[in-house]
Design an enzyme around this catalytic site. Structure first.
Site, PDB file in Angstrom:
ATOM      1  N   ARG A 128      52.443  80.969  70.377  1.00 31.72           N
ATOM      2  CA  ARG A 128      52.386  80.301  69.083  1.00 31.72           C
ATOM      3  C   ARG A 128      53.781  79.840  68.670  1.00 31.72           C
ATOM      4  NH1 ARG A 128      49.487  85.192  68.856  1.00 31.72           N
ATOM      5  NH2 ARG A 128      47.228  84.939  68.529  1.00 31.72           N
TER       6      ARG A 128
ATOM      7  N   LYS B 171      50.823  88.491  66.452  1.00 32.35           N
ATOM      8  CA  LYS B 171      50.295  88.895  65.152  1.00 32.35           C
ATOM      9  C   LYS B 171      50.271  90.409  65.041  1.00 32.35           C
ATOM     10  CE  LYS B 171      47.446  84.798  64.374  1.00 32.35           C
ATOM     11  NZ  LYS B 171      46.083  84.261  64.135  1.00 32.35           N
TER      12      LYS B 171
ATOM     13  N   HIS C  35      49.861  73.737  68.672  1.00 36.10           N
ATOM     14  CA  HIS C  35      48.629  74.458  68.994  1.00 36.10           C
ATOM     15  C   HIS C  35      47.826  73.717  70.052  1.00 36.10           C
ATOM     16  CE1 HIS C  35      47.280  78.254  67.450  1.00 36.10           C
ATOM     17  NE2 HIS C  35      46.022  77.879  67.546  1.00 36.10           N
TER      18      HIS C  35
ATOM     19  N   ARG D 128      48.977  74.974  73.255  1.00 32.86           N
ATOM     20  CA  ARG D 128      48.404  76.314  73.473  1.00 32.86           C
ATOM     21  C   ARG D 128      46.982  76.174  74.026  1.00 32.86           C
ATOM     22  NH1 ARG D 128      48.676  81.746  71.794  1.00 32.86           N
ATOM     23  NH2 ARG D 128      46.829  82.602  70.757  1.00 32.86           N
TER      24      ARG D 128
ATOM     25  N   HIS E 108      45.068  87.219  72.234  1.00 32.64           N
ATOM     26  CA  HIS E 108      43.843  87.329  71.433  1.00 32.64           C
ATOM     27  C   HIS E 108      43.378  88.787  71.406  1.00 32.64           C
ATOM     28  CE1 HIS E 108      42.630  82.850  72.173  1.00 32.64           C
ATOM     29  NE2 HIS E 108      43.446  82.990  71.153  1.00 32.64           N
TER      30      HIS E 108
ATOM     31  N   TYR F   1      37.290  78.498  75.137  1.00 36.48           N
ATOM     32  CA  TYR F   1      37.884  77.607  76.137  1.00 36.48           C
ATOM     33  C   TYR F   1      36.966  77.405  77.335  1.00 36.48           C
ATOM     34  CZ  TYR F   1      42.010  78.246  73.332  1.00 36.48           C
ATOM     35  OH  TYR F   1      42.882  78.270  72.282  1.00 36.48           O
TER      36      TYR F   1
END
Length: 307
Positions: free
Chosen positions: A158, A182, A253, A256, A279, A288
């Site tokens: 990110r 995150k 993004h 990404r 994730h 995806y």
């Protein structure tokens, strides 16, 4: 709807402190959650409720319905419902309300949209073009921009993760990056030969020309010598794609998404892609597979004689 009155001021302050210090959420997430809670508290006040314990599920549903009728996107309504559930759970656990009424608050299911991305040809053209412009200019900024574009596409990290990279996060021996995602979760991501060489060139030849007292240990710097700002990274990506024929106008993004899609198209397993992207849920990564399936279907329809 305005901000709630003073009777909720201490409550909001305590909750923000909880989000920052205990849950360790990012500033962006704290602002979003706090804004959603402010909106709810203002709604409760306008409904004649001055004590949180007086509110029930009907008031929460009324607030959520108001968001929908005001035209909020489905994803926004879902996020606001989640924010209120988190808030009410905290209020219940800390003894501020007698029961967790928000646990029954349901939100509309989020529509799963296929992420916009860049095909392999456009990605290669973008990187080749950026390298050609950097060679032409001969300055440190072009060298930096190539390293940023190569890193984003190679690793799928990110923008916030890229901007937070420090010199000690690059493992030269294994050619991997240590990334803090995150919730400050740490992961290691392979960077690949071209990206590693671009970063190495930036560190050896370009960084020193921009570095100054504010540089610290940041890998990527802005033109004034401080750690690079996410807005600058977004401009770099938009510009590079804008100068690439046939490439969609996407931000970081999009790179990404491209990295994940191209890995799966190349035969990578879903679990590995999940780990590289950071994730927490495999379900997030599975979107995806729809992108790659759609492309296979289009290729089949174009090429197979009995499609």
């Amino acid at each position: 709807m305005g901000q709630p009155g003073d009777q909720f001021a201490d409550l909001r302050t305590d909750y923000e402190r909880h989000l920052r210090s205990e849950r360790r959420l990012s500033d962006h997430t704290v602002r979003a959650y706090s804004g959603d809670v402010e909106s709810l508290l203002a709604h409760l006040e306008s409904s004649g409720i001055s004590d949180l314990s007086e509110a029930g599920l009907p008031e929460l549903r009324s607030w959520l319905a108001r968001q929908q009728t005001a035209g909020s996107a489905r994803a926004s309504v879902q996020r606001r419902a989640a924010a209120v559930r988190v808030f009410w759970s905290w209020a219940y656990e800390t003894g501020r309300v007698p029961r967790d009424v928000a646990s029954g608050l349901k939100s509309p299911k989020k529509q799963r949209r296929l992420p916009a991305t860049v095909d392999q040809g456009a990605a290669a053209a973008m990187l080749d073009g950026a390298l050609a412009r950097a060679e032409e200019s001969g300055g440190p900024v072009g060298c930096r921009d190539v390293a940023i574009l190569e890193t984003l596409y190679a690793t799928g990290i990110r923008v916030s993760e890229l901007c937070g990279l420090d010199l000690t996060d690059l493992d030269a021996d294994r050619q991997v990056l240590r990334v803090f995602g995150k919730g400050s979760k740490e992961r290691s991501v392979p960077i690949g030969g071209p990206a590693y060489r671009a970063v190495r060139r930036w560190l050896d030849e370009g960084r020193g020309l921009l570095a100054g007292p504010r540089s610290g240990t940041a890998i990527f710097l802005g033109e004034r010598g401080g750690r690079i700002d996410p807005r600058v990274v977004r401009r770099i990506v938009h510009r590079a794609l804008g100068l690439t024929e046939g490439a969609p106008d996407l931000g970081p993004h999009g790179l990404r998404h491209a990295m994940a899609t191209h890995l799966l198209e190349g035969g990578a397993d879903l679990r590995s892609v999940q780990e590289m992207l950071g994730h927490s849920s495999l379900a997030t990564t599975q979107i995806y597979t729809h992108v790659t399936t759609d492309r296979l279907k289009r290729a089949f329809e174009q090429a197979h004689p009995r499609a």
